[in-house]
Design an enzyme around this catalytic site. Structure first.
Site, PDB file in Angstrom:
ATOM      1  N   SER A 210      19.294  24.797   6.156  1.00 38.58           N
ATOM      2  CA  SER A 210      19.373  24.555   4.711  1.00 38.58           C
ATOM      3  C   SER A 210      20.384  23.441   4.460  1.00 38.58           C
ATOM      4  CB  SER A 210      19.857  25.834   4.008  1.00 38.58           C
ATOM      5  OG  SER A 210      20.207  25.575   2.670  1.00 38.58           O
TER       6      SER A 210
ATOM      7  N   TYR B  37      25.714  32.737   3.788  1.00 34.31           N
ATOM      8  CA  TYR B  37      24.485  31.941   3.948  1.00 34.31           C
ATOM      9  C   TYR B  37      24.819  30.594   4.601  1.00 34.31           C
ATOM     10  CZ  TYR B  37      19.954  29.903   2.578  1.00 34.31           C
ATOM     11  OH  TYR B  37      18.708  29.315   2.572  1.00 34.31           O
TER      12      TYR B  37
HETATM   13  P1  NAP Z   1      10.987  33.921   0.631  1.00 35.26           P
HETATM   14  O1  NAP Z   1       9.881  33.392  -0.236  1.00 35.26           O
HETATM   15  O2  NAP Z   1      11.835  35.017   0.118  1.00 35.26           O
HETATM   16  O3  NAP Z   1      10.385  34.341   2.031  1.00 35.26           O
HETATM   17  C1  NAP Z   1      11.213  34.919   3.004  1.00 35.26           C
HETATM   18  C2  NAP Z   1      10.358  35.673   3.983  1.00 35.26           C
HETATM   19  O4  NAP Z   1      11.212  36.247   4.989  1.00 35.26           O
HETATM   20  C3  NAP Z   1       9.577  36.825   3.358  1.00 35.26           C
HETATM   21  O5  NAP Z   1       8.266  36.793   3.871  1.00 35.26           O
HETATM   22  C4  NAP Z   1      10.328  38.060   3.861  1.00 35.26           C
HETATM   23  O6  NAP Z   1       9.504  39.184   4.069  1.00 35.26           O
HETATM   24  C5  NAP Z   1      10.831  37.582   5.205  1.00 35.26           C
HETATM   25  N1  NAP Z   1      11.968  38.372   5.665  1.00 35.26           N
HETATM   26  C6  NAP Z   1      13.151  38.596   5.023  1.00 35.26           C
HETATM   27  N2  NAP Z   1      13.956  39.371   5.767  1.00 35.26           N
HETATM   28  C7  NAP Z   1      13.278  39.622   6.925  1.00 35.26           C
HETATM   29  C8  NAP Z   1      13.590  40.384   8.081  1.00 35.26           C
HETATM   30  N3  NAP Z   1      14.769  40.997   8.243  1.00 35.26           N
HETATM   31  N4  NAP Z   1      12.663  40.444   9.061  1.00 35.26           N
HETATM   32  C9  NAP Z   1      11.451  39.824   8.922  1.00 35.26           C
HETATM   33  N5  NAP Z   1      11.105  39.100   7.846  1.00 35.26           N
HETATM   34  C10 NAP Z   1      12.007  39.008   6.850  1.00 35.26           C
HETATM   35  O7  NAP Z   1      11.992  32.732   1.020  1.00 35.26           O
HETATM   36  P2  NAP Z   1      11.781  31.159   1.275  1.00 35.26           P
HETATM   37  O8  NAP Z   1      12.411  30.460   0.137  1.00 35.26           O
HETATM   38  O9  NAP Z   1      10.396  30.855   1.673  1.00 35.26           O
HETATM   39  O10 NAP Z   1      12.766  30.976   2.513  1.00 35.26           O
HETATM   40  C11 NAP Z   1      12.294  30.862   3.848  1.00 35.26           C
HETATM   41  C12 NAP Z   1      13.427  30.320   4.700  1.00 35.26           C
HETATM   42  O11 NAP Z   1      13.785  29.029   4.228  1.00 35.26           O
HETATM   43  C13 NAP Z   1      14.697  31.185   4.650  1.00 35.26           C
HETATM   44  O12 NAP Z   1      15.314  31.160   5.911  1.00 35.26           O
HETATM   45  C14 NAP Z   1      15.557  30.448   3.648  1.00 35.26           C
HETATM   46  O13 NAP Z   1      16.915  30.688   3.856  1.00 35.26           O
HETATM   47  C15 NAP Z   1      15.176  29.014   3.979  1.00 35.26           C
HETATM   48  N6  NAP Z   1      15.467  28.058   2.932  1.00 35.26           N
HETATM   49  C16 NAP Z   1      14.857  28.168   1.717  1.00 35.26           C
HETATM   50  C17 NAP Z   1      15.150  27.217   0.742  1.00 35.26           C
HETATM   51  C18 NAP Z   1      14.513  27.255  -0.612  1.00 35.26           C
HETATM   52  O14 NAP Z   1      14.940  26.490  -1.492  1.00 35.26           O
HETATM   53  N7  NAP Z   1      13.508  28.093  -0.863  1.00 35.26           N
HETATM   54  C19 NAP Z   1      16.062  26.196   0.998  1.00 35.26           C
HETATM   55  C20 NAP Z   1      16.663  26.128   2.234  1.00 35.26           C
HETATM   56  C21 NAP Z   1      16.350  27.053   3.204  1.00 35.26           C
HETATM   57  P3  NAP Z   1       9.184  40.193   2.877  1.00 35.26           P
HETATM   58  O15 NAP Z   1       8.457  39.386   1.842  1.00 35.26           O
HETATM   59  O16 NAP Z   1       8.345  41.190   3.569  1.00 35.26           O
HETATM   60  O17 NAP Z   1      10.519  40.685   2.391  1.00 35.26           O
END
Ligand code: NAP
Length: 255
Positions: free
Chosen positions: A137, A150
């Site tokens: 990130s 984080y």
């Molecule tokens: P999201 O829509 O909340 O998706 C996260 C996914 O991770 C969900 O499918 C969730 O499953 C799964 N998950 C959470 N805890 C878990 C665990 N302990 N074991 C297995 N699966 C788990 O989030 P996102 O925004 O797409 O983020 C994805 C990644 O990108 C994350 O690492 C986040 O930190 C990173 N990121 C996101 C952004 C952003 O702006 N969105 C920016 C930088 C980095 P459930 O749905 O079943 O809970």
């Protein structure tokens, strides 16, 4: 090679039911890959695509080993791993934060990535071939107040990536990392609703003046997983509309 082609690749994606992971699953299937998607919630049959849906908590080593074996049983092998599972920080001031809250975020965002790399790395090392893409990130590149767990986890993912790339390059395993900026996913939509993220402020601070789309992270993951990136390992690629490039004061327009 005239286009990014993942035909014949067997890919394991964590966090594959939501946000960035869901976009990775959709794009990789469209590019010809076979995909197994892992989430903490058990599959409920609501995803109509061709991916094999598996359940694991990436914080638990036994789950990571089991789900790796299940993906190999379903697909025959794993050529690429994309680690998208993650949770956000609580935005609690550090002096009020509980140690349990810190620990849970580090467990999912850093240790979960490590455990999945280790489980799948054992298989890839035997085959002397493979690619891994981890998701860091912009919060792993610079300091953000009230996001210490984080930020530390995401900075840790960058160094984990470099360490594994250095250790496993001779085994034919490439390990790379993407550092997204603000991407419109269910995670970020929730933070916007809770007033933890101000989209106007982000747009003013971002050279490209917008948030990203999950498919823009999937594009980078596809590239890094493909033969087009055959000599790239240990890299961290910001996909952030220029957020991490900007070092000026205040809003981009006023800098
Ligand atoms: P999201 O829509 O909340 O998706 C996260 C996914 O991770 C969900 O499918 C969730 O499953 C799964 N998950 C959470 N805890 C878990 C665990 N302990 N074991 C297995 N699966 C788990 O989030 P996102 O925004 O797409 O983020 C994805 C990644 O990108 C994350 O690492 C986040 O930190 C990173 N990121 C996101 C952004 C952003 O702006 N969105 C920016 C930088 C980095 P459930 O749905 O079943 O809970």
């Amino acid at each position: 090679m005239s286009a990014i082609d993942l035909a014949g690749k067997n890919v394991l994606v964590t966090g594959g039911s939501s946000g960035i992971g869901a976009a990775v699953v959709e794009l990789f299937l469209a590019l010809g890959a076979r995909v197994s998607a892992v989430d903490i919630q058990p599959p409920d049959g609501s995803k109509p695509d061709a991916a094999t849906r598996l359940q694991a908590d990436v914080c638990a080593e036994q789950d990571c080993l089991r789900v790796t074996a299940e993906a190999i049983a379903a697909m025959g092998s794993i050529d690429a791993l994309v680690n998208c599972a993650g949770i956000p920080d609580t935005y609690t001031p550090t002096l009020s934060q509980s140690a349990q809250s810190w620990q849970r975020i580090v467990d999912v965002d850093l240790t979960g990535t490590y455990l999945m790399c280790k489980a799948v790395g054992t298989h890839m090392a035997q085959r002397r071939s493979g690619s891994m893409v981890n998701i860091s990130s912009i919060v792993g590149l610079g300091g953000f107040p009230r996001r210490n767990a984080y930020g530390a986890s995401k900075a840790g993912v960058i160094m984990l990536t470099k360490s594994l790339a250095s250790e496993w390059g001779s085994l034919g395993i490439r390990v790379n990392c993407i550092a997204p900026g603000y991407i419109r996913t269910p995670l970020v939509e929730t933070l916007i609703r809770e007033n933890k993220v101000d989209t106007g402020q982000i747009e003013r601070r971002t050279p490209m003046a917008r948030l990203g789309h999950p498919r823009e992270i999937a594009h980078a993951a596809a590239y890094l997983s493909s033969e087009w990136a055959s000599f790239i390992t240990g890299a961290t690629l910001p996909v952030d509309g220029g957020w991490s490039a900007f070092g000026g004061a205040g809003d981009i327009g006023a800098a």
